[in-house]
Design a protein around this motif. Structure first.
Motif, short mmCIF file in Angstrom:
data_model
loop_
_atom_site.label_atom_id
_atom_site.label_comp_id
_atom_site.label_asym_id
_atom_site.label_seq_id
_atom_site.Cartn_x
_atom_site.Cartn_y
_atom_site.Cartn_z
N GLU A 188 0.84 -1.19 0.00
CA GLU A 188 0.00 0.00 0.00
C GLU A 188 0.88 1.25 0.00
OE1 GLU A 188 -2.54 0.30 3.37
OE2 GLU A 188 -3.07 2.36 2.95
N LEU A 189 0.60 2.15 -0.91
CA LEU A 189 1.38 3.37 -1.02
C LEU A 189 1.04 4.33 0.11
CD1 LEU A 189 3.30 5.26 -2.56
CD2 LEU A 189 1.36 5.92 -3.99
N LYS A 190 2.07 4.80 0.79
CA LYS A 190 1.89 5.82 1.82
C LYS A 190 2.79 7.00 1.50
CE LYS A 190 0.44 2.80 5.57
NZ LYS A 190 0.67 2.36 6.97
N VAL A 191 2.29 8.17 1.81
CA VAL A 191 3.04 9.40 1.53
C VAL A 191 3.15 10.20 2.82
CG1 VAL A 191 3.13 11.49 0.15
CG2 VAL A 191 2.11 9.41 -0.81
N GLU A 192 4.38 10.53 3.19
CA GLU A 192 4.61 11.28 4.41
C GLU A 192 5.30 12.59 4.11
OE1 GLU A 192 5.13 7.60 7.62
OE2 GLU A 192 6.80 8.92 7.15
N GLN A 193 4.83 13.66 4.71
CA GLN A 193 5.47 14.95 4.55
C GLN A 193 6.06 15.38 5.89
OE1 GLN A 193 2.12 16.86 1.83
NE2 GLN A 193 3.61 18.41 2.46
N ASN A 194 7.19 16.03 5.80
CA ASN A 194 7.83 16.61 6.98
C ASN A 194 8.36 18.00 6.63
OD1 ASN A 194 7.92 14.45 9.12
ND2 ASN A 194 8.71 13.36 7.35
N PRO A 195 8.17 18.95 7.55
CA PRO A 195 7.36 18.86 8.78
C PRO A 195 5.87 19.07 8.49
CG PRO A 195 8.30 21.04 8.59
CD PRO A 195 8.80 20.26 7.38
N LEU A 196 5.05 18.88 9.50
CA LEU A 196 3.62 19.18 9.36
C LEU A 196 3.36 20.67 9.47
CD1 LEU A 196 1.89 16.34 11.41
CD2 LEU A 196 2.32 16.46 8.95
N PHE A 197 4.16 21.33 10.27
CA PHE A 197 4.02 22.77 10.47
C PHE A 197 5.40 23.39 10.45
CE2 PHE A 197 2.30 26.72 11.56
CZ PHE A 197 3.06 27.29 12.57
N LEU A 198 5.51 24.51 9.76
CA LEU A 198 6.80 25.18 9.64
C LEU A 198 6.58 26.67 9.80
CD1 LEU A 198 9.79 25.29 8.92
CD2 LEU A 198 9.15 25.10 6.50
N SER A 199 7.21 27.23 10.83
CA SER A 199 7.20 28.67 11.01
C SER A 199 8.58 29.18 10.70
CB SER A 199 6.81 29.02 12.46
OG SER A 199 6.84 30.42 12.64
N MET A 200 8.68 30.09 9.76
CA MET A 200 9.99 30.58 9.39
C MET A 200 9.96 32.08 9.21
SD MET A 200 10.11 28.91 5.56
CE MET A 200 11.73 29.54 5.20
N GLN A 201 11.13 32.66 9.32
CA GLN A 201 11.25 34.11 9.17
C GLN A 201 11.44 34.47 7.71
OE1 GLN A 201 14.52 34.95 11.97
NE2 GLN A 201 13.06 36.18 13.12
N GLU A 202 10.99 35.64 7.37
CA GLU A 202 11.25 36.13 6.03
C GLU A 202 12.75 36.16 5.77
OE1 GLU A 202 9.21 39.92 5.68
OE2 GLU A 202 7.66 38.94 4.47
N GLY A 203 13.11 35.81 4.56
CA GLY A 203 14.51 35.83 4.16
C GLY A 203 15.26 34.54 4.39
N LYS A 204 14.66 33.63 5.14
CA LYS A 204 15.33 32.35 5.44
C LYS A 204 15.01 31.31 4.37
CE LYS A 204 17.03 33.62 9.47
NZ LYS A 204 18.49 33.73 9.72
N ASN A 205 15.85 30.27 4.35
CA ASN A 205 15.66 29.14 3.45
C ASN A 205 15.19 27.92 4.24
OD1 ASN A 205 16.85 30.85 1.57
ND2 ASN A 205 18.87 29.94 1.86
N TYR A 206 14.38 27.10 3.58
CA TYR A 206 13.97 25.86 4.23
C TYR A 206 13.51 24.86 3.18
CZ TYR A 206 13.04 23.28 8.48
OH TYR A 206 13.11 22.36 9.50
N THR A 207 13.40 23.59 3.62
CA THR A 207 13.00 22.51 2.72
C THR A 207 11.89 21.69 3.34
OG1 THR A 207 15.24 22.37 1.79
CG2 THR A 207 13.79 20.48 1.45
N ILE A 208 10.89 21.38 2.53
CA ILE A 208 9.83 20.46 2.91
C ILE A 208 10.10 19.13 2.21
CG2 ILE A 208 7.34 20.01 2.79
CD1 ILE A 208 6.95 23.07 2.65
N TYR A 209 9.94 18.04 2.96
CA TYR A 209 10.26 16.72 2.44
C TYR A 209 8.99 15.90 2.23
CZ TYR A 209 14.96 17.95 3.93
OH TYR A 209 16.16 18.58 4.08
N CYS A 210 9.01 15.12 1.16
CA CYS A 210 7.90 14.23 0.83
C CYS A 210 8.47 12.85 0.54
CB CYS A 210 7.15 14.78 -0.38
SG CYS A 210 5.81 13.72 -0.96
N ASN A 211 8.22 11.90 1.43
CA ASN A 211 8.67 10.52 1.26
C ASN A 211 7.48 9.64 0.91
OD1 ASN A 211 10.56 11.71 3.58
ND2 ASN A 211 11.68 10.15 2.45
N TYR A 212 7.71 8.68 0.03
CA TYR A 212 6.63 7.75 -0.30
C TYR A 212 7.17 6.32 -0.29
CZ TYR A 212 8.58 8.59 -4.99
OH TYR A 212 9.41 8.74 -6.08
#
Lengths: 113, 110
Positions: free
Chosen positions: B1-25
């Protein structure tokens, strides 16, 4: 501008009521879908239809049925609403040979009391 | 069965910063989609990734797909408030019906 229109933005119903959620698309798409969206669970597929009068179960069909009498209209039916069916319901459509190219409606927030 | 997980569920970041959202399946797929949802609005398609190594960029967002690792990333560069939204990844199945991740609520603070 292409559109998927859901008839109600908010609905409040009582436990045991029969509930109809309506969706209309103007893109002449063959495929139509109903999802429910819950926090922390993402979108889950309830039912889909690939042609008029055709339907198939999605991942969570229990407690729901659907109707597609015309190509542009896809209805989701809750035969006897329960509190655990309180959710955001999203309708989507897609072309016949691009089934994964989904166009979504704005959603119906259903509360079952 | 295919499952898809995202991390993080919630992300608070400041303007000007860099970040990455991950999606694993969990099972093989070579089709990965990213969507954006503004509060009270419909989901809008952001990126379609259809092969291993695919990279798409629009503005401050860049998405990539590694089918061998079963991983997609959505990278945010120099975040601005307008990027605040919920982001979903979705994976294609053999039946051509997408399975969606849990969503990541992004809040960009001034």
């Amino acid at each position: 501008d292409v559109k998927v229109t859901q008839s109600s933005r908010y609905l409040v119903k009582r436990t045991g009521e029969k509930v109809f959620l309506e969706c209309v698309q103007d893109m002449d798409h063959e495929n139509m879908f109903w999802y429910r969206q819950d926090p922390g669970l993402g979108l889950r597929l309830i039912y889909f239809s690939y042609d008029v009068k055709m339907k198939e179960k999605g991942d969570i069909p229990e407690g729901y049925s659907v109707s597609r009498e015309k190509k542009e209209r896809f209805s989701l039916i809750l035969e006897s609403a329960s509190t655990n069916q309180t959710s955001m319901y999203l309708c989507a459509s897609s072309p016949q040979y691009q089934a994964e190219k989904l166009f979504f409606g704005s959603g119906t927030q259903l509360s079952v009391l | 069965e295919l499952k898809v997980e995202q991390n993080p569920l919630f992300l608070s970041m400041q303007e000007g910063k860099n970040y990455t959202i991950y999606c694993n399946y969990s099972t093989t797929s070579d089709r990965l989609y990213w969507y954006r949802q503004d509060p009270g609005k419909s989901l809008e398609s952001l990126f379609v990734l259809l092969s291993n190594g695919a990279v798409k960029q629009e503005g401050r967002l860049m998405a990539s797909l590694d089918t061998k690792a079963r991983l997609s990333t959505l990278h945010i560069t120099a975040a601005v408030h307008d990027l605040s939204a919920t982001y979903f990844c979705a994976v294609g199945r053999p039946t051509n019906k997408l399975i969606f991740g849990t969503g990541t609520l992004l809040a960009v603070q001034p």
